[in-house]
Design an enzyme around this catalytic site. Structure first.
Site, short mmCIF file in Angstrom:
data_model
loop_
_atom_site.label_atom_id
_atom_site.label_comp_id
_atom_site.label_asym_id
_atom_site.label_seq_id
_atom_site.Cartn_x
_atom_site.Cartn_y
_atom_site.Cartn_z
CB CYS A 131 -11.31 -6.73 4.46
SG CYS A 131 -10.77 -7.79 3.11
CE LYS A 163 -3.62 -2.42 2.59
NZ LYS A 163 -4.59 -2.69 1.53
#
Length: 404
Positions: free
Chosen positions: A362, A225
């Site tokens: 998620c 990320k």
């Protein structure tokens, strides 16, 4: 009179071969595209520089060991660690949280102890604690959110007791983009003798992080990320805490001496890095940190804040759109369109050359809290600009026309 001006745009799109000229990539919160500097570091690491680390007596192995440990020092410097021995390389933030839950949690939590989470946590900051709680007989509490989607620290203060041993919270929400008041969270946790773990996955790509100033006890993040490779991340923990933690995986590299009668273990961080590590991943992470540091996290955050403001302003003018999270969310805008499933939004936007995320991200407990099954999510990176926002809005308007 001071006049606020928008930051100068960061023009680095050409650094990212995975994007090209016309594709609008708005899914950086899931995983960031890679700059050429990171790709080159990985290619070189697997090519002319490749060798094992910590074992070979030949020169290339020694050189690679130096490079691998230089990456550890770079991570330590990047997040303000007191020492590079406080940095444990992991497969990512998920493994880092599981490491803490298994090692520190298994050593320190007992039946009747409590763990404090929040309503907006990613599954990776929920499920490991559930597994730990089931194993030792601990209980989990969940702090609610404020109306605009921040962790309600006032409510959490009322919920915390001396039985709480750990508070685990996202620094930045991966769905709402809300930024935690980390110092207050630390003060609240420490006031009852609890440790604070922060999930920094969405923070490190866009905010300056200093773990000592944050006053947390554990900090985790993933490289992918942060414009780095997949399969590597880091756990930071205070040195005294890490020293006292038992190993959680056994194998090579994490030992001092092995006999069939008894094994002794290496000091941190090697104690927690069993087996051959992701050597080249560490080199890629080093290159990624160098890349974002050269641009400047303050500049990245300011640019993303401008794009978030443009997006939220434009979406708020479409009657059927519902926005989630605070106005000053960090790099992330989640939304829903009345009567349209987010997967349909994502599919139509893909036809327009705009890539967003659609689903529960998620964070199924958060979706239930918001009263939706899923949301659409646009998330920005260093390569995005106002043209990407315009393409997103044009695509959303097409969605509303199609579904009437």
């Amino acid at each position: 009179m001071n006049v606020m001006t928008a930051p100068a745009p960061i023009d680095v799109r050409a650094d990212f071969p995975g994007i090209g000229d016309s594709w609008r990539y708005l899914d950086t919160a899931a995983t960031a595209q890679k700059p050429q500097a990171v790709i080159d570091a990985i290619a070189s690491g697997y090519g002319e520089k490749y060798a094992t680390v910590h074992r070979g007596v030949y020169a290339r192995s020694a050189d690679m060991t130096l490079a691998y440990e230089a990456a550890r020092r770079r991570v330590a410097n990047f997040i303000g660690a007191a020492s590079d021995s406080e940095i444990v390389f992991t497969r990512g933030a998920t493994e880092a949280i599981n490491l803490v839950a298994h090692s520190w949690g298994g050593q320190n939590l007992r039946a009747g102890d409590r763990i404090m989470l929040s309503q907006l946590e990613h599954h990776s900051n929920i499920v490991p604690w559930q597994l730990l709680a089931e194993r030792v007989g601990a209980e989990i509490d969940v702090a609610p959110l404020t109306e605009d989607g921040r962790v309600d620290l006032d409510a959490m203060a009322d919920m915390l007791t001396q039985r709480h041993k750990l508070v685990a919270l996202a620094h930045v929400s991966n769905v709402l983009g809300s930024v935690l008041d980390t110092r207050r969270a630390a003060d609240l946790a420490h006031s009852v003798g609890a440790k604070l773990l922060l999930d920094g996955c969405q923070a490190v790509p866009r905010l300056p992080v200093d773990v000592q100033a944050l006053d947390c006890d554990f900090y985790v993040f993933s490289a992918h990320k942060l414009y780095g490779p997949t399969g590597i991340g880091a756990l930071w923990a205070r040195g005294d805490i890490l020293d006292a933690m038992p190993p959680w995986e056994g194998g090579g590299s994490m030992i001092d001496k092995v006999t069939f009668e008894r094994t002794t273990y290496a000091p941190p961080p090697q104690r927690f890095e069993a087996g051959t590590p992701h050597i080249v991943g560490a080199l890629g992470l080093h290159a990624a940190i160098d890349y974002v540091s050269k641009i400047g996290l303050d500049a990245i955050h300011a640019t993303e804040a401008t794009l978030v403001a443009e997006t939220r302003d434009a979406l708020s003018q479409i009657n059927s759109v519902r926005l989630f999270g605070p106005d000053d969310s960090a790099g992330i805008v989640s939304f829903a369109i009345e009567g349209v499933h987010p997967h349909d939004i994502g599919t139509i936007l893909d036809e327009e050359g705009v890539a967003i995320r659609a689903g529960h991200h998620c964070a199924q407990p958060l979706m239930a809290y918001l009263g939706v099954d899923a949301t659409a999510r646009a998330s920005f990176g260093v390569y995005n600009n106002s043209d990407d926002v315009a393409a997103l809005i044009s695509g959303v308007e097409r969605v509303t026309r199609i579904f009437g």
